[in-house]
Design a protein around this motif. Structure first.
Motif, PDB file in Angstrom:
ATOM      1  N   ARG A   1      45.383  25.182  34.696  1.00 19.65           N
ATOM      2  CA  ARG A   1      45.915  23.815  34.637  1.00 19.65           C
ATOM      3  C   ARG A   1      47.390  23.792  35.042  1.00 19.65           C
ATOM      4  NH1 ARG A   1      44.021  19.045  32.103  1.00 19.65           N
ATOM      5  NH2 ARG A   1      45.337  17.384  32.964  1.00 19.65           N
ATOM      6  N   VAL A   2      48.107  24.867  34.694  1.00 23.36           N
ATOM      7  CA  VAL A   2      49.529  24.952  35.057  1.00 23.36           C
ATOM      8  C   VAL A   2      49.690  25.415  36.501  1.00 23.36           C
ATOM      9  CG1 VAL A   2      51.732  26.044  34.499  1.00 23.36           C
ATOM     10  CG2 VAL A   2      50.156  25.414  32.662  1.00 23.36           C
ATOM     11  N   PHE A   3      48.863  26.386  36.910  1.00 22.54           N
ATOM     12  CA  PHE A   3      48.925  26.934  38.269  1.00 22.54           C
ATOM     13  C   PHE A   3      47.554  26.764  38.929  1.00 22.54           C
ATOM     14  CE2 PHE A   3      51.797  29.486  35.592  1.00 22.54           C
ATOM     15  CZ  PHE A   3      53.009  29.204  36.208  1.00 22.54           C
ATOM     16  N   PRO A   4      47.235  25.572  39.438  1.00 19.78           N
ATOM     17  CA  PRO A   4      45.898  25.309  39.982  1.00 19.78           C
ATOM     18  C   PRO A   4      45.700  25.954  41.357  1.00 19.78           C
ATOM     19  CG  PRO A   4      47.283  23.372  40.214  1.00 19.78           C
ATOM     20  CD  PRO A   4      48.095  24.377  39.465  1.00 19.78           C
ATOM     21  N   SER A   5      45.302  27.208  41.343  1.00 17.31           N
ATOM     22  CA  SER A   5      45.125  27.960  42.578  1.00 17.31           C
ATOM     23  C   SER A   5      44.130  29.084  42.330  1.00 17.31           C
ATOM     24  CB  SER A   5      46.469  28.537  43.039  1.00 17.31           C
ATOM     25  OG  SER A   5      46.279  29.516  44.033  1.00 17.31           O
ATOM     26  N   PRO A   6      43.361  29.479  43.348  1.00 22.17           N
ATOM     27  CA  PRO A   6      42.497  30.655  43.186  1.00 22.17           C
ATOM     28  C   PRO A   6      43.298  31.920  42.914  1.00 22.17           C
ATOM     29  CG  PRO A   6      42.525  29.914  45.479  1.00 22.17           C
ATOM     30  CD  PRO A   6      43.186  28.851  44.673  1.00 22.17           C
ATOM     31  N   LEU A   7      44.573  31.929  43.295  1.00 29.03           N
ATOM     32  CA  LEU A   7      45.412  33.088  42.995  1.00 29.03           C
ATOM     33  C   LEU A   7      45.557  33.299  41.493  1.00 29.03           C
ATOM     34  CD1 LEU A   7      48.226  32.690  45.682  1.00 29.03           C
ATOM     35  CD2 LEU A   7      46.360  34.354  45.655  1.00 29.03           C
ATOM     36  N   THR A   8      45.476  32.227  40.720  1.00 29.34           N
ATOM     37  CA  THR A   8      45.537  32.357  39.260  1.00 29.34           C
ATOM     38  C   THR A   8      44.407  33.243  38.761  1.00 29.34           C
ATOM     39  OG1 THR A   8      46.567  30.185  39.052  1.00 29.34           O
ATOM     40  CG2 THR A   8      45.512  31.070  37.083  1.00 29.34           C
ATOM     41  N   LEU A   9      43.214  33.056  39.305  1.00 29.12           N
ATOM     42  CA  LEU A   9      42.074  33.873  38.907  1.00 29.12           C
ATOM     43  C   LEU A   9      42.264  35.320  39.340  1.00 29.12           C
ATOM     44  CD1 LEU A   9      40.967  30.928  38.711  1.00 29.12           C
ATOM     45  CD2 LEU A   9      38.750  31.846  39.372  1.00 29.12           C
ATOM     46  N   LEU A  10      42.764  35.522  40.552  1.00 29.47           N
ATOM     47  CA  LEU A  10      42.943  36.884  41.053  1.00 29.47           C
ATOM     48  C   LEU A  10      44.006  37.636  40.264  1.00 29.47           C
ATOM     49  CD1 LEU A  10      42.775  36.214  44.898  1.00 29.47           C
ATOM     50  CD2 LEU A  10      40.967  37.099  43.414  1.00 29.47           C
ATOM     51  N   VAL A  11      45.100  36.969  39.932  1.00 32.26           N
ATOM     52  CA  VAL A  11      46.161  37.618  39.161  1.00 32.26           C
ATOM     53  C   VAL A  11      45.688  37.900  37.736  1.00 32.26           C
ATOM     54  CG1 VAL A  11      48.482  37.301  38.206  1.00 32.26           C
ATOM     55  CG2 VAL A  11      48.009  36.680  40.582  1.00 32.26           C
ATOM     56  N   ALA A  12      44.951  36.962  37.146  1.00 32.36           N
ATOM     57  CA  ALA A  12      44.413  37.191  35.799  1.00 32.36           C
ATOM     58  C   ALA A  12      43.456  38.374  35.795  1.00 32.36           C
ATOM     59  CB  ALA A  12      43.703  35.933  35.305  1.00 32.36           C
ATOM     60  N   GLN A  13      42.619  38.479  36.813  1.00 33.00           N
ATOM     61  CA  GLN A  13      41.706  39.622  36.899  1.00 33.00           C
ATOM     62  C   GLN A  13      42.483  40.927  37.007  1.00 33.00           C
ATOM     63  OE1 GLN A  13      37.738  40.088  39.183  1.00 33.00           O
ATOM     64  NE2 GLN A  13      39.307  40.545  40.700  1.00 33.00           N
ATOM     65  N   SER A  14      43.530  40.945  37.814  1.00 35.30           N
ATOM     66  CA  SER A  14      44.353  42.147  37.940  1.00 35.30           C
ATOM     67  C   SER A  14      44.967  42.526  36.593  1.00 35.30           C
ATOM     68  CB  SER A  14      45.460  41.912  38.976  1.00 35.30           C
ATOM     69  OG  SER A  14      44.918  41.630  40.249  1.00 35.30           O
ATOM     70  N   ALA A  15      45.419  41.533  35.841  1.00 39.20           N
ATOM     71  CA  ALA A  15      46.009  41.803  34.531  1.00 39.20           C
ATOM     72  C   ALA A  15      44.977  42.380  33.564  1.00 39.20           C
ATOM     73  CB  ALA A  15      46.615  40.526  33.960  1.00 39.20           C
ATOM     74  N   LEU A  16      43.760  41.874  33.595  1.00 40.65           N
ATOM     75  CA  LEU A  16      42.724  42.367  32.685  1.00 40.65           C
ATOM     76  C   LEU A  16      42.315  43.791  33.033  1.00 40.65           C
ATOM     77  CD1 LEU A  16      40.639  39.095  32.455  1.00 40.65           C
ATOM     78  CD2 LEU A  16      41.814  40.212  30.557  1.00 40.65           C
ATOM     79  N   PHE A  17      42.173  44.082  34.324  1.00 40.27           N
ATOM     80  CA  PHE A  17      41.849  45.455  34.712  1.00 40.27           C
ATOM     81  C   PHE A  17      42.976  46.409  34.311  1.00 40.27           C
ATOM     82  CE2 PHE A  17      38.922  43.896  38.324  1.00 40.27           C
ATOM     83  CZ  PHE A  17      37.809  44.031  37.515  1.00 40.27           C
ATOM     84  N   ALA A  18      44.221  45.999  34.551  1.00 40.11           N
ATOM     85  CA  ALA A  18      45.351  46.851  34.176  1.00 40.11           C
ATOM     86  C   ALA A  18      45.435  47.025  32.665  1.00 40.11           C
ATOM     87  CB  ALA A  18      46.647  46.259  34.724  1.00 40.11           C
ATOM     88  N   LEU A  19      45.132  45.975  31.922  1.00 39.89           N
ATOM     89  CA  LEU A  19      45.148  46.055  30.465  1.00 39.89           C
ATOM     90  C   LEU A  19      44.217  47.141  29.953  1.00 39.89           C
ATOM     91  CD1 LEU A  19      45.965  44.835  27.684  1.00 39.89           C
ATOM     92  CD2 LEU A  19      44.041  43.256  27.956  1.00 39.89           C
ATOM     93  N   SER A  20      43.080  47.315  30.607  1.00 39.16           N
ATOM     94  CA  SER A  20      42.112  48.316  30.150  1.00 39.16           C
ATOM     95  C   SER A  20      42.651  49.726  30.251  1.00 39.16           C
ATOM     96  CB  SER A  20      40.808  48.189  30.947  1.00 39.16           C
ATOM     97  OG  SER A  20      41.003  48.582  32.307  1.00 39.16           O
ATOM     98  N   ALA A  21      43.663  49.955  31.084  1.00 37.26           N
ATOM     99  CA  ALA A  21      44.239  51.295  31.204  1.00 37.26           C
ATOM    100  C   ALA A  21      45.018  51.696  29.957  1.00 37.26           C
ATOM    101  CB  ALA A  21      45.136  51.370  32.433  1.00 37.26           C
TER     102      ALA A  21
END
Length: 492
Positions: free
Chosen positions: A104-124
């Motif tokens: 809602r704050v950043f209405p872009s498909p990049l929001t999904l891609l960056v969130a996915q990157s953060a979740l994968f990195a979090l698992s490390a």
């Protein structure tokens, strides 16, 4: 001593200091630092690929439609799956609603891609933290590097967006808790998997079985609770497959049953499946992970993939192996820790050197995996063809209805109502946008007429291998022709 003055000992006072409390366990910063580096690497690869318009699937568009709907407090309709289709009737992934505030704050498909990157990195973080505790700092960090660069994670980063990015850290935190003997925490981390994807309830059950196996001697009271969670995971998966998804699906069924089974599923493509198993066990664990019961957490995903009739599920491509990487890495750390105490000297030596070897293997393989793009100057350039495509798609006004194939989808779903080419089902979209770089549409107007014989589409523009057609309004939509009074000038 004779004549010595005997002095009584001082009385104990009430102001005596309390017993010394052991210092809390020191937090190691290296797992967090590694996760930060991995996040930057994953996000850069994802953003650059999106910038170059190298979207590989319609999934990014589908999930953006769902998250966009959640962000505006609407039902999660994904028109790419069919006009008015609810995503909960396709795959049960309500967890994606967690991305709605950020979108809602950043209405872009990049929001999904960056969130996915953060979740994968979090698992490390849990993977590296557990490995450091079991193996020491050097070997533990090497294990974390091998995990972060593993081919399964890199393939998922390269596959736009998928809901399994939520499952990867949940599995990692659950198994880290198992290795620390925190059985309740392990079960609590496993429970949310049932709302990530319909099949992951079985993985919840597998994680609960791992907890039961590890607790049966040291904490037998945790075993009944673990078995109850295992039963819940299986029941939740069955209910989702047979009741929840059909309730949201317009056909009243689960659309993917036809991908299960097939003719002789156990003997079909045995070579491909064996190669996938080899890729899972050899470069990531040196086969040592088979010595740990944590490897049981991989069996549900491997089971449905190898029993499926869909060839894409059997190989190492796409994102399907990402959820297997945390169990493999943590089973590896567990096995190395126990093997170091083996009575066999050769096995102890093998285990001692293996973390460094797996890290080296991951680094070497990365030269042929998606993260290699970080060292390619061409990956940072957009190119004139991409600029021409973007200018072409900018002709489509916000709020228009568009029928498109893979290429244009992710640039339109954030501002238009987008249908999959050939699946508009009675709709007459305002525009048809096609990626024709492969020569699939030599006559776009004929294709548009085939899709919508009742409408008339005219050529709007073409650029960079993309073609844009615009629907010409029928006379009824344009309104009646103006009536010319006698003596008024007509059109010249």
């Amino acid at each position: 001593m004779p004549g010595a003055l005997l002095v009584p000992p001082p009385a104990r006072t009430t102001t005596e200091l309390p017993p010394r409390v052991p210092a809390p366990e020191r937090r190691d910063p290296y797992p967090l630092l590694l996760a930060g580096v991995l996040f930057l690497a994953y996000a850069t690869v994802s953003v650059l690929r999106f910038r170059r318009m190298e979207t590989r699937s319609w999934d990014l568009g589908i999930f953006e439609q769902a998250v966009r709907a959640y962000a505006h407090l609407h039902a999660p309709v994904t028109d790419l799956k069919g006009p008015g289709a609810l995503i909960l009737g396709d795959h049960f992934s309500p967890v994606t609603a967690l991305l709605a505030p950020a979108y809602r704050v950043f209405p872009s498909p990049l929001t999904l891609l960056v969130a996915q990157s953060a979740l994968f990195a979090l698992s490390a973080i849990p993977v590296t933290r557990a490995a450091v505790r079991l193996l020491g700092r050097g070997a533990g960090i090497a294990t974390g590097v091998a995990y972060g660069l593993s081919w399964g994670i890199q393939r998922a980063v390269d596959f736009d967006f998928h809901e399994i990015c939520f499952a990867v850290p949940l599995i990692a935190f659950s198994l880290e808790a198992v290795l620390r003997g925190r059985h309740r925490a392990a079960l609590l981390w496993a429970l949310p998997l049932v709302v990530v994807k319909e099949d992951l309830g079985i993985t919840t059950a597998a994680l609960a079985v791992v907890v039961a196996l590890r607790a049966r001697r040291t904490a037998p009271r945790a075993v009944p609770c673990a078995l109850a969670v295992a039963a819940f995971g299986i029941a939740a998966a069955l209910a989702t497959f047979t009741l929840v998804i059909p309730a949201f699906n317009t056909t009243g069924a689960y659309d993917y049953w036809d991908k299960v089974g097939g003719d002789s599923p156990l003997t079909t493509a045995v070579g491909v499946k064996l190669r996938t198993v080899a890729w899972l066990l050899l470069p990531t664990t040196g086969l040592l992970a088979v010595r740990s019961p944590l490897l049981l957490a991989t069996l549900p995903t491997l089971g449905w993939r190898f029993l499926s009739a869909e060839p894409h599920y059997w190989s190492t491509d796409w994102h399907y192996s990402a959820v297997l990487m945390p169990p493999l890495a943590l089973a590896f750390a567990d096995a190395v820790g126990t093997t170091r105490r083996s009575p066999r000297p050769w096995l102890r030596a093998y285990a001692a050197h293996l973390p460094a070897c797996t890290a080296a293997a991951a680094l070497a393989l990365s030269t042929a995996l998606p993260l290699a793009a970080l060292s390619d100057p061409a990956a940072y350039r957009k190119g004139p063809q991409v600029a021409a495509r973007e200018e072409l798609l900018s002709r489509i006004p916000d709020g228009a209805t568009v029928e498109a194939n893979v290429g244009p989808i992710s640039r339109l779903t954030g501002r238009c109502r987008v249908f999959w080419a050939g699946s508009a089902k009675g709709e007459r979209p305002d525009y048809i946008a096609l990626d024709s770089t492969g020569g699939d549409f030599p006559n776009p107007r004929a294709y548009a007429h085939h899709l919508h014989p009742e409408a008339r589409y005219v050529f709007e523009a073409a650029a960079g291998g993309y073609v844009l057609l615009r629907r010409e309004p029928a006379r009824a939509e344009r309104g009646p022709a103006p009536v010319r009074r006698e003596g008024e000038p007509g059109p010249e």
